[in-house]
Design a protein around this motif. Structure first.
Motif, PDB file in Angstrom:
ATOM      1  N   GLU A   1       0.839  -1.203   0.000  1.00 36.35           N
ATOM      2  CA  GLU A   1       0.000   0.000   0.000  1.00 36.35           C
ATOM      3  C   GLU A   1       0.876   1.255   0.000  1.00 36.35           C
ATOM      4  O   GLU A   1       1.857   1.332   0.756  1.00 36.35           O
ATOM      5  CB  GLU A   1      -0.917   0.013   1.224  1.00 36.35           C
ATOM      6  CG  GLU A   1      -2.038  -1.011   1.179  1.00 36.35           C
ATOM      7  CD  GLU A   1      -3.123  -0.613   0.188  1.00 36.35           C
ATOM      8  OE1 GLU A   1      -3.131   0.544  -0.274  1.00 36.35           O
ATOM      9  OE2 GLU A   1      -3.967  -1.477  -0.122  1.00 36.35           O
ATOM     10  N   PRO A   2       0.556   2.249  -0.828  1.00 26.38           N
ATOM     11  CA  PRO A   2       1.371   3.476  -0.878  1.00 26.38           C
ATOM     12  C   PRO A   2       1.533   4.153   0.476  1.00 26.38           C
ATOM     13  O   PRO A   2       2.620   4.641   0.799  1.00 26.38           O
ATOM     14  CB  PRO A   2       0.593   4.360  -1.869  1.00 26.38           C
ATOM     15  CG  PRO A   2      -0.142   3.401  -2.737  1.00 26.38           C
ATOM     16  CD  PRO A   2      -0.517   2.254  -1.849  1.00 26.38           C
ATOM     17  N   ALA A   3       0.467   4.189   1.292  1.00 29.72           N
ATOM     18  CA  ALA A   3       0.558   4.852   2.597  1.00 29.72           C
ATOM     19  C   ALA A   3       1.563   4.145   3.497  1.00 29.72           C
ATOM     20  O   ALA A   3       2.320   4.792   4.240  1.00 29.72           O
ATOM     21  CB  ALA A   3      -0.820   4.893   3.260  1.00 29.72           C
ATOM     22  N   VAL A   4       1.581   2.812   3.448  1.00 26.18           N
ATOM     23  CA  VAL A   4       2.517   2.040   4.278  1.00 26.18           C
ATOM     24  C   VAL A   4       3.946   2.246   3.787  1.00 26.18           C
ATOM     25  O   VAL A   4       4.872   2.439   4.586  1.00 26.18           O
ATOM     26  CB  VAL A   4       2.143   0.545   4.253  1.00 26.18           C
ATOM     27  CG1 VAL A   4       3.141  -0.266   5.077  1.00 26.18           C
ATOM     28  CG2 VAL A   4       0.730   0.331   4.797  1.00 26.18           C
ATOM     29  N   ARG A   5       4.124   2.273   2.474  1.00 24.11           N
ATOM     30  CA  ARG A   5       5.466   2.473   1.941  1.00 24.11           C
ATOM     31  C   ARG A   5       5.976   3.880   2.239  1.00 24.11           C
ATOM     32  O   ARG A   5       7.165   4.054   2.544  1.00 24.11           O
ATOM     33  CB  ARG A   5       5.466   2.222   0.435  1.00 24.11           C
ATOM     34  CG  ARG A   5       5.078   0.794   0.069  1.00 24.11           C
ATOM     35  CD  ARG A   5       5.180   0.520  -1.394  1.00 24.11           C
ATOM     36  NE  ARG A   5       6.566   0.543  -1.842  1.00 24.11           N
ATOM     37  CZ  ARG A   5       6.989   0.079  -3.017  1.00 24.11           C
ATOM     38  NH1 ARG A   5       6.127  -0.451  -3.843  1.00 24.11           N
ATOM     39  NH2 ARG A   5       8.254   0.145  -3.360  1.00 24.11           N
ATOM     40  N   ARG A   6       5.074   4.857   2.162  1.00 23.69           N
ATOM     41  CA  ARG A   6       5.494   6.222   2.504  1.00 23.69           C
ATOM     42  C   ARG A   6       5.892   6.314   3.969  1.00 23.69           C
ATOM     43  O   ARG A   6       6.874   6.993   4.322  1.00 23.69           O
ATOM     44  CB  ARG A   6       4.357   7.204   2.200  1.00 23.69           C
ATOM     45  CG  ARG A   6       4.185   7.505   0.710  1.00 23.69           C
ATOM     46  CD  ARG A   6       3.326   8.743   0.506  1.00 23.69           C
ATOM     47  NE  ARG A   6       1.985   8.573   1.070  1.00 23.69           N
ATOM     48  CZ  ARG A   6       0.949   8.083   0.393  1.00 23.69           C
ATOM     49  NH1 ARG A   6       1.103   7.706  -0.875  1.00 23.69           N
ATOM     50  NH2 ARG A   6      -0.234   7.978   0.959  1.00 23.69           N
ATOM     51  N   ALA A   7       5.144   5.638   4.836  1.00 20.78           N
ATOM     52  CA  ALA A   7       5.479   5.645   6.271  1.00 20.78           C
ATOM     53  C   ALA A   7       6.847   5.008   6.507  1.00 20.78           C
ATOM     54  O   ALA A   7       7.651   5.502   7.307  1.00 20.78           O
ATOM     55  CB  ALA A   7       4.397   4.913   7.060  1.00 20.78           C
ATOM     56  N   ALA A   8       7.125   3.914   5.798  1.00 17.00           N
ATOM     57  CA  ALA A   8       8.429   3.260   5.947  1.00 17.00           C
ATOM     58  C   ALA A   8       9.547   4.155   5.422  1.00 17.00           C
ATOM     59  O   ALA A   8      10.630   4.236   6.029  1.00 17.00           O
ATOM     60  CB  ALA A   8       8.425   1.923   5.206  1.00 17.00           C
ATOM     61  N   ASP A   9       9.298   4.833   4.300  1.00 16.48           N
ATOM     62  CA  ASP A   9      10.306   5.744   3.745  1.00 16.48           C
ATOM     63  C   ASP A   9      10.604   6.877   4.716  1.00 16.48           C
ATOM     64  O   ASP A   9      11.763   7.224   4.959  1.00 16.48           O
ATOM     65  CB  ASP A   9       9.811   6.336   2.422  1.00 16.48           C
ATOM     66  CG  ASP A   9       9.837   5.308   1.298  1.00 16.48           C
ATOM     67  OD1 ASP A   9      10.603   4.344   1.421  1.00 16.48           O
ATOM     68  OD2 ASP A   9       9.089   5.486   0.314  1.00 16.48           O
ATOM     69  N   ALA A  10       9.526   7.459   5.275  1.00 17.52           N
ATOM     70  CA  ALA A  10       9.695   8.590   6.189  1.00 17.52           C
ATOM     71  C   ALA A  10      10.401   8.173   7.477  1.00 17.52           C
ATOM     72  O   ALA A  10      11.189   8.934   8.041  1.00 17.52           O
ATOM     73  CB  ALA A  10       8.332   9.210   6.506  1.00 17.52           C
ATOM     74  N   ALA A  11      10.116   6.946   7.921  1.00 13.76           N
ATOM     75  CA  ALA A  11      10.690   6.484   9.185  1.00 13.76           C
ATOM     76  C   ALA A  11      12.062   5.839   9.006  1.00 13.76           C
ATOM     77  O   ALA A  11      12.778   5.619   9.988  1.00 13.76           O
ATOM     78  CB  ALA A  11       9.733   5.482   9.842  1.00 13.76           C
ATOM     79  N   GLY A  12      12.430   5.501   7.759  1.00 11.26           N
ATOM     80  CA  GLY A  12      13.704   4.826   7.529  1.00 11.26           C
ATOM     81  C   GLY A  12      13.714   3.397   8.026  1.00 11.26           C
ATOM     82  O   GLY A  12      14.755   2.873   8.433  1.00 11.26           O
ATOM     83  N   THR A  13      12.543   2.740   7.971  1.00 13.16           N
ATOM     84  CA  THR A  13      12.397   1.381   8.485  1.00 13.16           C
ATOM     85  C   THR A  13      12.288   0.390   7.334  1.00 13.16           C
ATOM     86  O   THR A  13      11.660   0.683   6.310  1.00 13.16           O
ATOM     87  CB  THR A  13      11.136   1.272   9.371  1.00 13.16           C
ATOM     88  OG1 THR A  13      11.265   2.184  10.451  1.00 13.16           O
ATOM     89  CG2 THR A  13      10.973  -0.138   9.928  1.00 13.16           C
ATOM     90  N   GLY A  14      12.869  -0.788   7.498  1.00 16.20           N
ATOM     91  CA  GLY A  14      12.761  -1.827   6.489  1.00 16.20           C
ATOM     92  C   GLY A  14      11.348  -2.353   6.406  1.00 16.20           C
ATOM     93  O   GLY A  14      10.634  -2.442   7.409  1.00 16.20           O
ATOM     94  N   LEU A  15      10.928  -2.719   5.195  1.00 13.15           N
ATOM     95  CA  LEU A  15       9.585  -3.243   4.962  1.00 13.15           C
ATOM     96  C   LEU A  15       9.704  -4.487   4.089  1.00 13.15           C
ATOM     97  O   LEU A  15      10.303  -4.448   3.012  1.00 13.15           O
ATOM     98  CB  LEU A  15       8.721  -2.190   4.274  1.00 13.15           C
ATOM     99  CG  LEU A  15       7.248  -2.534   4.031  1.00 13.15           C
ATOM    100  CD1 LEU A  15       6.525  -2.774   5.350  1.00 13.15           C
ATOM    101  CD2 LEU A  15       6.562  -1.416   3.257  1.00 13.15           C
ATOM    102  N   VAL A  16       9.137  -5.608   4.567  1.00 12.94           N
ATOM    103  CA  VAL A  16       9.234  -6.888   3.873  1.00 12.94           C
ATOM    104  C   VAL A  16       7.841  -7.473   3.710  1.00 12.94           C
ATOM    105  O   VAL A  16       7.044  -7.469   4.660  1.00 12.94           O
ATOM    106  CB  VAL A  16      10.133  -7.884   4.642  1.00 12.94           C
ATOM    107  CG1 VAL A  16      10.185  -9.231   3.930  1.00 12.94           C
ATOM    108  CG2 VAL A  16      11.532  -7.311   4.817  1.00 12.94           C
TER     109      VAL A  16
END
Length: 521
Positions: free
Chosen positions: A82-97
């Protein structure tokens, strides 16, 4: 330090897909199950979003994990993309799998912790050249044999035996031959295949019962070993007859445990392969001591050749997949497999010179037998000269130079050896040097080139073949596919256009040097 990337790579794309892995991801320390807003997180955690059922919950979980310094968040689709989840990960600098939708969270926790333990143990295992999962797999075969009350073999997808149980109270010649040869014999394999056994394995049947056969082969109860939809292998039990449903179900229930061990075994083999490949790349680049590398790579102190292999074309395994498949294909059936690595889109193999098992002669035969042509891709391979281990970087350079001549079409075919094509190499090197010196601009050759381009004549080629076959007009005419009288007529016209003293050996040599430079550069 265990990185998120290494964990994802070990588990594989069947179960996990990296959506976002920043370069500064914290090292992985543990696997936890958490809900959004939880306080039970710590730095380095791999956080499984079991309860993150929608986009908002997933976003909150990502933010909470970032505040705690977690290594990565694992979510199932569609939340992970989901774009919102990916944006949150980008903003937080957290890995997403992203986790495969059909994966059991409980199995994934178990698998991830097993992988973390395996990675932590692999460094010591590599140093001692031990497989950390091999002995465990044999013990597991014994445990499974007690569950099904029958002798058991654990096999990979190519019907190679990975482990077998100790008990031999029920057996037949097929089982004995399978264990002795470490794979199902071809004739036995054909009989099982004709009964549709492997088709049923690929379809995901929980258990497959194969009755006794006329040749004396006893019944088999077979269970596929799967993880996340990927077939990793199978377990074969030699049984006296039909097995009760309860015992067959118990046999099938052991498959997930065996799958974890097979994944761990794969992870260890992958790490061994990567370590060997890195060391070989360093050796071929002259970056490490030949003595140290030879001990690690098990290279004998005899002259070796470096073979550079290039693949291209329409093969569905084109690119990285094809190169890996090619390594597997070329290192099978010729004795001890060549030491190999990949670099810059090429496969490099190091083989001892000679004709014995695992030698350059055997590899050359295997390379010549690799299918090429329409739909099968194109293969080119070039071998450097035989060198001592501390000169393998030179053999690599020779292999690459020879491969370049194959690629350009200067050498015919798709296979060549450096020390067998030295005339072509001499001419090509001389042409390169002459080209840099701009020798083609001297004398009457530019006028002949201009005349050919303007009038459609072929004086330059005619002069080239005349000089290549001095005093042999029939051979020169044959190379041009014309009659000898036509050759003589062209030479008279050529000499009328540009006066040349072809009786002067220096003139002939200078002209031939210019023409070679133009043709071979």
């Amino acid at each position: 330090m265990i990185s998120v990337r290494s964990v994802v790579d070990r588990v594989g794309p069947t179960l996990l897909r990296a959506v976002r892995l920043p370069a500064d991801c914290p090292a992985v320390s543990d696997v936890v199950i958490a809900e959004p807003g939880t306080s039970q997180l710590a730095a380095g955690d791999l956080v499984l979003g079991v309860a993150a059922g929608d986009v908002n919950a997933s976003v909150e979980l990502v933010r909470a994990c970032a505040r705690k310094g977690a290594a990565a968040v694992l979510l199932k689709p569609p939340q992970a993309s989901e774009p919102a989840v990916r944006r949150a990960a980008d903003a937080a600098g957290t890995g997403l799998v992203e986790v495969h939708a059909a994966t059991s969270w409980a199995q994934l926790v178990w698998l991830l912790r097993t992988v973390l333990d395996a990675i932590a143990d692999e460094t010591d295992a590599l140093e001692t050249h031990d497989d950390p999962a091999a002995s465990d797999l044999f013990r597991l075969a014994d445990a499974v044999a007690s569950v099904v009350d029958a002798p058991v073999t654990i096999e990979d997808t190519n019907s190679r035996v990975l482990a077998y149980s100790a008990r031999q109270d029920v057996t037949d010649p097929a089982r004995v031959a399978t264990i002795m040869g470490r794979r199902i014999p071809d004739d036995v394999l054909a009989r099982f295949r004709s009964r549709g056994v492997f088709r049923e394995l690929s379809r995901g049947r929980q258990t497959i019962f194969v009755p006794a056969q006329h040749d004396g082969t006893l019944p088999r109860l077979i269970v596929p070993i799967r993880m996340g939809g990927e077939l990793l292998g199978s377990m074969w039990a030699v049984v006296p007859g039909p097995v009760a449903d309860e015992r067959a179900a118990a046999f099938a229930d052991t498959a997930p445990v065996v799958a974890l061990h097979l994944l761990r075994r794969r992870a260890h083999a992958d790490m061994r392969r990567r370590a060997s490949a890195e060391l070989l790349r360093a050796l071929l680049g002259g970056e490490v001591s030949a003595r140290e590398a030879a001990a690690e790579l098990d290279l004998e102190a005899v002259p070796h050749r470096v073979v550079a292999v290039e693949t291209a074309g329409e093969d569905p395994l084109d690119g990285e997949g094809l190169r890996l498949a090619l390594l597997e294909r070329l290192t099978r059936g010729i004795g001890r497999g060549p030491v190999g690595t990949q670099s810059g889109g090429l496969v490099y193999l190091v083989v001892p010179d000679g004709t014995g098992r695992g030698s350059w002669a055997r590899l050359r035969t295997a390379l010549a037998e690799v299918p090429t042509g329409r739909g099968a891709g194109e293969l080119r391979a070039a071998a450097g000269s035989a060198r001592e281990l501390d000169e393998l970087a030179r053999s690599r350079a020779e292999a690459e130079e020879t491969l370049g001549l194959l690629r350009s079409g200067v050498l015919p075919g798709g296979l060549a050896c450096f020390d067998e094509v030295w005339p072509s190499l001499v001419l090509h090197r001389a042409a390169g040097a002459a080209g840099q010196a701009r020798v083609g601009e001297l004398g009457p050759l530019p006028l002949l080139c201009e005349h050919d381009a303007t009038n459609g004549t072929d004086f330059v080629s005619t002069l080239y073949e005349w000089l290549r076959y001095p005093g042999q007009p029939r051979l020169a005419a044959g190379a041009l596919a014309i009659h000898p009288n036509t050759l003589r007529y062209r030479m008279r016209r050529l000499l009328e256009l540009v006066p040349l003293d072809l009786d002067d050996p220096d003139v002939r040599l200078a002209l031939l040097s210019q023409l070679v430079a133009a043709r071979w550069a």
